[in-house]
Design a protein around this motif. Sequence first.
Motif, short mmCIF file in Angstrom:
data_model
loop_
_atom_site.label_atom_id
_atom_site.label_comp_id
_atom_site.label_asym_id
_atom_site.label_seq_id
_atom_site.Cartn_x
_atom_site.Cartn_y
_atom_site.Cartn_z
N THR B 31 0.72 -1.13 0.08
CA THR B 31 0.02 -0.13 -0.17
C THR B 31 0.86 1.14 0.07
O THR B 31 0.15 2.38 -0.01
CB THR B 31 -1.16 0.13 1.18
OG1 THR B 31 -0.01 -0.20 2.47
CG2 THR B 31 -1.96 -0.93 1.06
N GLY B 32 2.11 1.07 -0.14
CA GLY B 32 3.07 2.19 -0.39
C GLY B 32 4.16 2.70 0.64
O GLY B 32 4.69 3.65 0.59
N SER B 33 4.03 1.92 1.81
CA SER B 33 4.80 2.27 2.73
C SER B 33 6.38 2.03 2.51
O SER B 33 6.59 1.06 1.83
CB SER B 33 4.86 1.69 4.32
OG SER B 33 3.44 2.08 4.93
N ARG B 34 7.28 2.71 2.54
CA ARG B 34 8.77 2.44 2.03
C ARG B 34 9.99 2.63 3.23
O ARG B 34 11.20 2.37 2.89
CB ARG B 34 8.98 3.51 1.04
CG ARG B 34 7.99 3.77 0.12
CD ARG B 34 8.46 3.95 -1.23
NE ARG B 34 7.89 3.13 -2.38
CZ ARG B 34 7.78 3.22 -3.57
NH1 ARG B 34 8.43 4.11 -3.98
NH2 ARG B 34 7.41 2.26 -4.46
N HIS B 35 9.59 3.14 4.23
CA HIS B 35 10.44 3.56 5.27
C HIS B 35 10.00 2.87 6.59
O HIS B 35 9.09 2.46 6.75
CB HIS B 35 10.58 4.99 5.39
CG HIS B 35 11.15 5.78 4.34
ND1 HIS B 35 12.48 5.60 3.73
CD2 HIS B 35 10.61 6.48 3.54
CE1 HIS B 35 12.57 6.41 2.75
NE2 HIS B 35 11.19 6.96 2.27
N ASP B 70 18.76 9.40 -0.57
CA ASP B 70 18.75 10.60 0.19
C ASP B 70 19.22 10.62 1.87
O ASP B 70 18.66 11.12 2.63
CB ASP B 70 17.26 11.43 0.23
CG ASP B 70 16.99 11.60 -1.33
OD1 ASP B 70 17.72 11.89 -2.15
OD2 ASP B 70 15.74 11.38 -1.49
N GLY B 71 20.08 9.55 1.93
CA GLY B 71 20.60 9.22 3.13
C GLY B 71 19.67 8.49 3.88
O GLY B 71 19.56 8.44 5.29
N ARG B 72 18.60 8.12 3.42
CA ARG B 72 17.47 7.40 4.07
C ARG B 72 17.61 5.72 3.34
O ARG B 72 17.64 5.48 2.50
CB ARG B 72 16.02 7.77 3.73
CG ARG B 72 15.91 9.26 4.25
CD ARG B 72 14.43 9.69 4.35
NE ARG B 72 13.60 8.98 5.29
CZ ARG B 72 12.46 9.01 5.39
NH1 ARG B 72 11.48 9.89 4.39
NH2 ARG B 72 11.71 8.43 6.25
N ILE B 73 16.91 4.83 4.27
CA ILE B 73 16.78 3.55 3.62
C ILE B 73 15.45 3.36 3.24
O ILE B 73 14.49 3.85 3.63
CB ILE B 73 17.17 2.58 4.86
CG1 ILE B 73 18.45 2.65 5.57
CG2 ILE B 73 17.01 1.23 4.36
CD1 ILE B 73 19.60 2.42 4.70
#
Lengths: 224, 224
Positions: B31-35, B70-73
């Motif tokens: 459903t779109g969560s990525r972090h 961008d420095g995020r996983i």
Amino acid sequence: MSTYGQFCPVAKAMEVLDERWTMLVLRELLTGSRHFNELRRGVPKMSPALLSKRLRSLERVGVIRRSEADGRIRYTVTECGEELRPVVEAIGAWGVRWIGELGEEDLDPHLLMWDVQRTVPVEAWPRGRTVLAFRFTDVEPKVGRWWLCVTGDEVDICDYDPGYEVTGTIESTLRTMVEIWRGDQGWTQAMRSGSVTVDGPRTLTREVPRWLGQSTLAVVPRPA
Amino acid sequence: MSTYGQFCPVAKAMEVLDERWTMLVLRELLTGSRHFNELRRGVPKMSPALLSKRLRSLERVGVIRRSEADGRIRYTVTECGEELRPVVEAIGAWGVRWIGELGEEDLDPHLLMWDVQRTVPVEAWPRGRTVLAFRFTDVEPKVGRWWLCVTGDEVDICDYDPGYEVTGTIESTLRTMVEIWRGDQGWTQAMRSGSVTVDGPRTLTREVPRWLGQSTLAVVPRPA
DNA sequence: CTGTATCCATGGCGATACTG
DNA sequence: CAGTATCGCCATGGATACAG
């Protein structure tokens, strides 16, 4: 049965469905097994106590109905359970496409021959008795020799020589035969490459692929 | 990850999919969560250690890809993972049809409001700031008061009074609101019967059902 | 923000034997 | 045939705290 504490239908469904073995029991029920020991053949590594427990769970949820007929206990799939068929099919289709690697421990000859036995297209066989012998070269002889006997509509599988005249013998590794069953590779390819050999009358090579069935998931196209 | 010792694709698939929480993590990913912390909001009762472990499993199997941007996983669903969407959908459809009974512990207001927030159809709302207050009468006040603020395209949900003028107030039990969200009962029915009351301008009663979304599974027809 | 590290208790499950 | 009964382990996963 532990809970997730979520009202999401996926979560509520998985409270039942994610318990170990449950989906496999379901698979057996949906492919037609109705009695305890019949189910056991499909999940031989499951303890009877656990199978019993799972059946109770499934009954409580309304997926199956437990009844007695002819002095036997019978488990039948309800409408609710029947509607899980798309779930099992979707999981199977995904599995056959994306989980290709099988460990040695997945290669259970009993399971394979049980599957083979129950999907024999009897109408394709000669009317009289025909006996096909299987020989798996990479497992201990005790589980590497099988005899498939088809007489009219009757199909029997034996792990001992039933004594009838053998029409032909199929020889391969267990892994190869499993892969053919799953549809990971085709009969023709396997025979041409020599990984399967068919010993017997010359016509047998052409007959065998038509005499033996395949997993219902074998037709699922694989990722490029 | 424990194994079944079966070559059946359903069994091989379930070795991954039947582990606790896995299907819910998958639901979030699809459903779109990525972090990580975004995923956590969808499965708040799951420990971060376990979430981390599951993400690794899913990556190992090839369902998701872990990358840094961008420095995020960032966790993204692969083609293999995308093909699990039909599975999750089938499970959800079955769940909403056949597992109707929700326990008190399933009624998590945070989860509900998080769902509500991310499905607000902003285009249906007025352009300026609109604030809808929710009041759940059957839970402790601390989790029973919420403010939904929609300003242009921006949607915020607060569990404290943000101080803006409130356009209207919706009052019901948490259970009722969850049932409406799931599509177990309709807005009109609920308002007519008085189990939901809308306080504010007269037009609001007609607006609210169009301002708020529903679970994607709400449209699934229920068994007769 | 994105996880790790640790600890501990529970109970699920495997194994085996046995019964009406 | 269709299960129970019993036992014991160990791995799962829950909780909490902490770190780069």
